[in-house]
Write an enzyme that holds these catalytic residues in place. Structure first.
Site, PDB file in Angstrom:
ATOM      1  N   GLU A 104     -50.436  20.865  13.167  1.00  0.00           N
ATOM      2  CA  GLU A 104     -51.251  22.072  13.294  1.00  0.00           C
ATOM      3  C   GLU A 104     -50.888  22.867  14.537  1.00  0.00           C
ATOM      4  OE1 GLU A 104     -53.732  21.491   9.810  1.00  0.00           O
ATOM      5  OE2 GLU A 104     -53.147  23.180  11.051  1.00  0.00           O
ATOM      6  N   GLU A 345     -61.587  23.196  -3.323  1.00  0.00           N
ATOM      7  CA  GLU A 345     -60.607  22.359  -2.642  1.00  0.00           C
ATOM      8  C   GLU A 345     -59.871  21.467  -3.630  1.00  0.00           C
ATOM      9  OE1 GLU A 345     -59.873  21.637   1.453  1.00  0.00           O
ATOM     10  OE2 GLU A 345     -59.457  23.349   0.162  1.00  0.00           O
ATOM     11  N   GLU A 363     -53.758  30.532   0.399  1.00  0.00           N
ATOM     12  CA  GLU A 363     -52.567  30.277  -0.415  1.00  0.00           C
ATOM     13  C   GLU A 363     -52.549  31.061  -1.727  1.00  0.00           C
ATOM     14  OE1 GLU A 363     -52.736  27.247   2.615  1.00  0.00           O
ATOM     15  OE2 GLU A 363     -54.261  27.918   1.171  1.00  0.00           O
TER      16      GLU A 363
END
Length: 851
Positions: A104, A345, A363
């Site tokens: 990250e 999710e 996305e």
């Protein structure tokens, strides 16, 4: 003209939305890492309740600001960009004593600094702005790169998953270095940022380490299938999880192989990508689905659900030039969003919700952008419009945009991740913009997985990394037009503007949204290529024309049925989740605190037999296994799979596990229960009972443990809770302890966290003379108190103080206090904590906390 008008209107709306989100962060949260949009304040690590691995992104380095820098330039907010760069140079520190995720930090912070440097340098070279800039952001990026390098100090070259920004990995003060596993994406998503840093700074060490990690993953692929697993051991390179897909855990590994070729001009990366891509299309892609399979046996699907991170893959397929499956999968995802407002999710292959969260992931917008630019089809503008409208309608709050805790209920979570500003607004703005409306030529740049902009000119800045080579495979995948070239719209759509529509129409009503689903009675077919040839149930769908006129089954009987297998052949109907409970039955609770819990698909079946704490993840070695033996353990969700935690705790001797959600504020009243699933492999070896508590219920349990170190609990189906039926309850004389991990710490006040489990006596176990009625027997550390349930109901208020915490033993009145040791926390009437909600004094029914 209409398209231009729509684009202009939505582009302005997207800028307004960005201003609302970014302005709220700067007003309420900066210099904190993230904004908490419901609380209207910043999230500072260590000051807010721990959320497990989610917090590994936070490093006290103003994450959201750094991640958003180049978005400001894309949206033509150049004044704000210059101000934000000055703030970054003045306020952001990278030497904090904090453990962060290497993955990250690389994609968000290092990528953010590099993208901002590239934009600042571009503006400076044009002579328009930033004339004062002297590569300070690049210097910061180089400092951060050196702080991440210690993570690569492993025997394999695969990086540790976490690093301490100040002390590295193996330093005694680092609080990291004990990890043995990392995800494939975590190790394989370093090459773009590290190679760009090397080529911009002249220090080759960064690119060399990132390339070596990719070499290891390539060498460890399964040679028969050319697939990789999800989790790998960083020391010996053995696969820990062998399920293979294109979603969470693997996604950006594939993305970075393709984009490394584009950015760096090295054929090695393209050859590897093409090899993997051929395997993906052979085993994983079942248009419109993208399944997860076993890397060693790829004809076997390992789960019946997909995760939302795979939504990036249609965009990657556009870069590859493979438009048909990209359009098919994207359309499937769009149908799911129309059904649930956002992409959950995780969702099943039958398009039902598996995990309901939606943390504002970008996305799907990313793939929508790529498909519109490739096809020019205004349909994808309408998809973008729906994304904008749903964000405003269902995620916008007064202090920004809040993640959705569950798409089925629409409840919010106090969370606005930095990627929302870094990616979502960038892709949406570019979707509604023409190239000549941007401040620079977007084709001169490649997007990282966090949508940071790196110039493709880096491919000519220096030769490929030395030693970077791939042994030529004896049988490469069949090469096509785009194996070694980038696609163009002229090549993809020669005089065929309706190409995308003809593909989409087959999936227009995939989820049933838009028209009623009509199917024939179930029939079966023989599939010789499926699992040694078996019969499988299918539904026959009516043939319809473009005007949605369908033949009746009688009319179609003599014709052709359209048979569509839209999921794994091994699908089973969605299982009903049977609620369980964790019921506190020791004083002062006496069964009145009932916490709703979710079940697991593995371990002891609590529907058939009952069983009866600051929690820890249990993902590392358990230091206090001897103390844990014979007790029930509490563990936080996150960092590793439920099955891995359960297996580790069972091996340490635990007789049961209560998992607690690490997502702050989650509760059973607002979030539907789910069943914990395994890790894709066999779970028959896990035999202990397992239940799951949401965050708020877990907080009640841990508060009870803080106040009363010996708390007796019962784990059983909800309808069989204490007070619902009679029977003798006897102590199993087993305690519960907190697991101690060598990378974690335990507050002394939490120990010993002792719980006893109770079971209901079976028929025939009652001794003669005990059959007179329901009796409760509590076994305490010193002395014992016997309370008959019927007597308890008759005594009513006389056995309770206004706080509800004075226990009457059998035959006592309110005036006669029970005998107990003054030092026994179980019977101390003054030890009740106000944080645990109390039931009304006159209510003697089993009581559950209110939310």
């Amino acid at each position: 003209m209409l398209i231009l008008c729509i684009s202009f209107c939505y582009r302005d709306q997207i800028v307004e939305m960005f201003d609302h989100a970014y302005g709220s962060y700067m007003k309420y949260a900066y210099p904190a890492d993230e904004l908490m949009p419901l609380s209207c304040r910043g999230r500072v690590r260590g000051l807010e309740p721990n959320r497990g691995d989610i917090d590994d992104s936070l490093g006290k380095f103003s994450l959201t600001l750094v991640d958003t820098l180049d978005t400001l330039v894309v949206l033509n907010k150049l004044d704000e960009f210059e101000d934000a760069v000055r703030r970054t140079l003045r306020d952001v520190r990278l030497d904090n004593d904090v453990v962060v995720s290497v993955f990250e930090t690389n994609i968000r912070v290092l990528g953010g600094l590099l993208g901002a440097h590239v934009m600042a340098d571009m503006l400076r070279q044009r002579g328009e702005r930033m004339q004062w800039y002297r590569d300070e952001l690049l210097h910061m990026a180089k400092e951060l790169g050196h702080r991440l390098l210690p993570a690569f100090n492993t025997s394999s070259g695969l990086p540790y998953p976490r690093v301490n920004l100040r002390y590295g990995v193996l330093n005694p003060l680092s609080r990291t270095g004990t990890e043995s596993d990392t995800c494939t994406a975590c190790a394989g998503t370093m090459i773009l940022e590290f190679a760009a840093l090397s080529r911009l700074s002249g220090e080759a060490v960064f690119e060399e380490h990132a390339r070596k990690a990719l070499d290891v993953l390539w060498e460890k692929r399964q040679r028969g299938s050319d697939l990789v697993g999800t989790v790998i051991n960083i020391h010996n390179g053995d696969w820990v999880r062998r399920d293979s897909g294109v979603g969470a855990g693997i996604d950006s590994y594939y993305e970075y192989l393709m984009k490394a070729y584009i950015l760096l001009g090295d054929n090695v990366y393209l050859e590897r990508f093409n090899t993997h891509y051929s395997a993906i299309m052979k085993y994983i892609s079942q248009p419109p689905l993208l399944l997860n399979v076993h890397m060693h046996n790829p004809t076997v699907s390992v789960r019946s659900w997909m995760d939302s991170l795979l939504a990036f893959f249609p965009g990657l397929q556009v870069l590859r030039g493979d438009l048909k499956p990209a359009i098919e999968t994207h359309e499937m995802l769009y149908q799911v969003t129309k059904q649930h407002k956002f992409l959950p999710e995780a969702f099943t292959t039958e398009f039902r919700v598996h995990w309901g969260q939606h943390p504002l992931r970008p996305e799907f917008a990313e793939s929508t952008y790529y498909l519109y630019k490739a096809t020019g089809d205004p349909y994808y503008l309408r998809v973008g419009q729906s994304i904008v409208e749903k964000l405003n309608a269902h995620a916008r709050v007064p202090c920004g945009f809040a993640a959705v805790q569950d798409v089925r209920t629409g409840t919010h979570e106090d969370r606005m991740d930095s990627f929302f500003l870094a990616e979502m607004f960038k892709y949406l703005y570019l979707l509604f913009s023409e190239k000549n409306q941007l401040h620079f030529d977007i084709d001169d740049y490649i997007f990282t997985t966090e949508a940071h902009l790196l110039p493709v000119s880096l491919s000519t800045s220096q030769p490929p990394c030395r030693g970077n080579n791939t042994v030529r495979l004896s049988q490469l995948p069949t090469e096509d037009l785009f194996t070694y070239s980038c696609p163009s719209t002229q090549t993809l759509f020669p005089n065929n503007p309706s190409f995308a529509k003809t593909i989409r129409d087959s999936y227009k009503y995939l989820t049933g949204v838009g028209r009623a689903f009509h199917a024939s009675p179930d029939r079966s077919f023989y599939c010789p290529s499926c699992l040694a040839g078996q019969h499988y149930p299918v539904s026959l769908m009516l043939l319809c024309n473009s005007f949605h006129q369908c033949l009746s089954f009688n009319e179609a009987h003599e014709g052709v049925y359209r048979v569509k297998l839209v999921a794994e052949v091994t699908q089973t109907p969605e299982e009903e989740v049977v609620p369980l409970i964790v019921q506190l039955i020791s004083p002062p609770y006496l069964g009145r605190m009932v916490l709703t819990a979710g079940p697991a698909k593995f371990g002891m079946d609590l529907i058939k037999q009952e069983h009866g704490t600051s929690p820890y993840t249990a993902c590392g070695p358990i230091e206090n296994a001897q103390e844990l033996s014979g007790h029930i353990a509490l563990a936080l969700r996150g960092d590793c799979m439920f099955a891995a935690k359960a297996r580790r705790l069972q091996e340490a001797g635990a007789i049961g596990v209560i998992f607690i959600d690490h997502r702050e504020g989650s509760n059973s009243a607002e979030t539907p229960l789910f069943q914990m699933v395994g890790d894709g492999g066999p779970t028959a070896d896990i035999t202990i009972p397992l239940v799951f508590l949401f965050s708020q219920e877990g907080a009640l349990l841990t508060s009870a443990l803080e106040d009363h170190s010996n708390v007796d609990v019962l784990m059983l189906p909800k309808e069989r809770q204490l007070g619902k039926r009679g029977g003798l309850w006897s102590s199993g004389q087993s305690n519960i302890m907190l697991p101690t991990e060598d990378q974690g710490s335990i507050t002394a006040s939490m120990l010993p966290a002792v719980l006893q489990f109770f079971r209901l006596a079976e028929e025939g176990e009652l001794e003669e003379g005990d059959a007179r009625g329901p009796t409760l027997k509590f076994v305490l550390e010193k002395g014992e108190v016997v309370l008959e349930e019927e007597e308890y109901r008759q005594q009513g208020d006389s056995c309770l103080t206004p706080g509800g915490d004075v226990l009457c033993s059998y035959g006592q009145t309110a005036a006669s206090s029970p005998s107990h040791s003054p030092n026994d926390p179980n019977t101390d009437p003054g030890s009740q904590d106000s944080r645990v909600p109390q039931p009304p004094p006159t209510d003697h029914k089993p009581w559950a906390p209110q939310h």
